[in-house]
Design a protein around this motif. Sequence first.
Motif, PDB file in Angstrom:
ATOM      1  N   THR A  21      23.346  28.965  65.545  1.00  7.65           N
ATOM      2  CA  THR A  21      24.010  27.466  65.546  1.00  7.65           C
ATOM      3  C   THR A  21      24.339  26.894  67.021  1.00  7.65           C
ATOM      4  O   THR A  21      24.101  25.821  66.989  1.00  7.65           O
ATOM      5  CB  THR A  21      24.886  27.284  64.318  1.00  7.65           C
ATOM      6  N   ARG A  25      22.356  23.701  68.678  1.00  9.76           N
ATOM      7  CA  ARG A  25      23.151  22.478  68.623  1.00  9.76           C
ATOM      8  C   ARG A  25      23.366  22.210  70.018  1.00  9.76           C
ATOM      9  O   ARG A  25      23.561  21.122  70.479  1.00  9.76           O
ATOM     10  CB  ARG A  25      24.485  22.607  67.887  1.00  9.76           C
ATOM     11  N   ALA A  65      17.064  16.352  58.529  1.00  5.99           N
ATOM     12  CA  ALA A  65      17.658  17.449  58.747  1.00  5.99           C
ATOM     13  C   ALA A  65      18.246  17.968  60.092  1.00  5.99           C
ATOM     14  O   ALA A  65      19.278  18.489  60.291  1.00  5.99           O
ATOM     15  CB  ALA A  65      16.677  18.728  57.925  1.00  5.99           C
ATOM     16  N   TRP A  69      22.223  18.087  60.492  1.00  8.96           N
ATOM     17  CA  TRP A  69      22.759  19.324  60.877  1.00  8.96           C
ATOM     18  C   TRP A  69      23.191  19.453  62.151  1.00  8.96           C
ATOM     19  O   TRP A  69      24.271  20.011  62.558  1.00  8.96           O
ATOM     20  CB  TRP A  69      21.507  20.270  60.666  1.00  8.96           C
ATOM     21  N   LEU A  72      26.897  17.790  62.637  1.00  6.69           N
ATOM     22  CA  LEU A  72      27.993  18.700  61.998  1.00  6.69           C
ATOM     23  C   LEU A  72      28.747  19.423  63.232  1.00  6.69           C
ATOM     24  O   LEU A  72      28.081  19.935  64.026  1.00  6.69           O
ATOM     25  CB  LEU A  72      27.610  19.411  60.868  1.00  6.69           C
ATOM     26  N   ARG A  75      29.305  25.237  60.715  1.00  4.20           N
ATOM     27  CA  ARG A  75      27.861  25.788  60.447  1.00  4.20           C
ATOM     28  C   ARG A  75      27.627  25.383  59.029  1.00  4.20           C
ATOM     29  O   ARG A  75      28.632  24.889  58.195  1.00  4.20           O
ATOM     30  CB  ARG A  75      28.130  27.189  60.260  1.00  4.20           C
ATOM     31  N   ALA A  76      26.332  25.019  58.804  1.00  2.18           N
ATOM     32  CA  ALA A  76      25.898  24.305  57.598  1.00  2.18           C
ATOM     33  C   ALA A  76      24.563  25.091  56.985  1.00  2.18           C
ATOM     34  O   ALA A  76      23.766  25.323  57.962  1.00  2.18           O
ATOM     35  CB  ALA A  76      25.863  22.747  57.648  1.00  2.18           C
ATOM     36  N   ALA A  78      21.377  24.052  54.344  1.00  2.00           N
ATOM     37  CA  ALA A  78      20.800  22.996  53.511  1.00  2.00           C
ATOM     38  C   ALA A  78      19.785  23.732  52.383  1.00  2.00           C
ATOM     39  O   ALA A  78      19.155  24.683  52.858  1.00  2.00           O
ATOM     40  CB  ALA A  78      19.906  22.080  54.597  1.00  2.00           C
ATOM     41  N   LEU A  97      19.393  31.008  59.943  1.00  2.00           N
ATOM     42  CA  LEU A  97      20.594  29.847  59.495  1.00  2.00           C
ATOM     43  C   LEU A  97      20.851  30.183  57.780  1.00  2.00           C
ATOM     44  O   LEU A  97      21.826  29.477  57.667  1.00  2.00           O
ATOM     45  CB  LEU A  97      19.987  28.419  60.098  1.00  2.00           C
ATOM     46  N   HIS A  99      19.408  28.823  55.434  1.00  2.00           N
ATOM     47  CA  HIS A  99      19.102  27.529  54.651  1.00  2.00           C
ATOM     48  C   HIS A  99      18.496  28.103  53.252  1.00  2.00           C
ATOM     49  O   HIS A  99      18.093  29.438  53.147  1.00  2.00           O
ATOM     50  CB  HIS A  99      18.058  26.747  55.135  1.00  2.00           C
ATOM     51  N   ILE A 128      24.146  21.020  52.877  1.00  2.00           N
ATOM     52  CA  ILE A 128      23.590  19.859  53.046  1.00  2.00           C
ATOM     53  C   ILE A 128      22.528  19.668  51.613  1.00  2.00           C
ATOM     54  O   ILE A 128      21.770  20.685  51.417  1.00  2.00           O
ATOM     55  CB  ILE A 128      22.939  19.675  54.550  1.00  2.00           C
TER      56      ILE A 128
END
Length: 220
Positions: A21, A25, A65, A69, A72, A75-76, A78, A97, A99, A128
């Motif tokens: 992440t 990012r 997405a 994502w 943010l 951490r997330a 989806a 990740l 998801h 998400i």
Amino acid sequence: MTREQDRRRPVGLGLRAWVTTKLVRRVLRFLAWSRLVRVTVIDRDAVPVRGPVLVASNHISMLDAVFLWGALRRRAMAVAMAELWTWPVVGVLVRGLGHIPVIRRDPDSGRAALEQAEWVLRHGGVLIIYPEGRCVRPGEVEPYKPGVAKLALRTGVPIVPVGTTGTNDVLPLGGADGRGRIDRTRPVTIRFGPPIDPAGFDSPEALLTHLRERIEELRG
């Protein structure tokens, strides 16, 4: 969900996902800083800094997405279409990740995805979800699926509504300009709204109606 699974932390909350992440990012934020992509993020602090939360947005492009994502600070994970798990590079990222894949129009897959989503929330994660369940073309209207409302009511987790605009100009459904090219000159806005407390609603339908209204307001 088994007791063993409930005790294990979701993959998306592990160290490897944290490192991934951070790296991804950094790349996305460099692109935004350098103006290689034109993105504006508004009120991202509406997402609580800790504790479980659902983040729900409209869905107008395959790029949604990536932008949401990337916007943010936490951490997330989806809920996303299962086809992504078969794509080169993307498949590796979505697995790492944590998801959650869902096969569209498959009730069993939908139930399994909601079970995994609840597992994420029970461990204090950010999830998400796109209530429309698919990308919606300009002028179309897609009913919201009840999953996000059921999750919120079952767990008591707040929903942060998000209005996404412009991603369908950067990459329309079917490919930008009909030739599959991305038009990075088009501006994108990701606008977060105050959390919605599910305790104020007595049915999934009432919560979904309110959520759609809030998202439409945020879209402008």
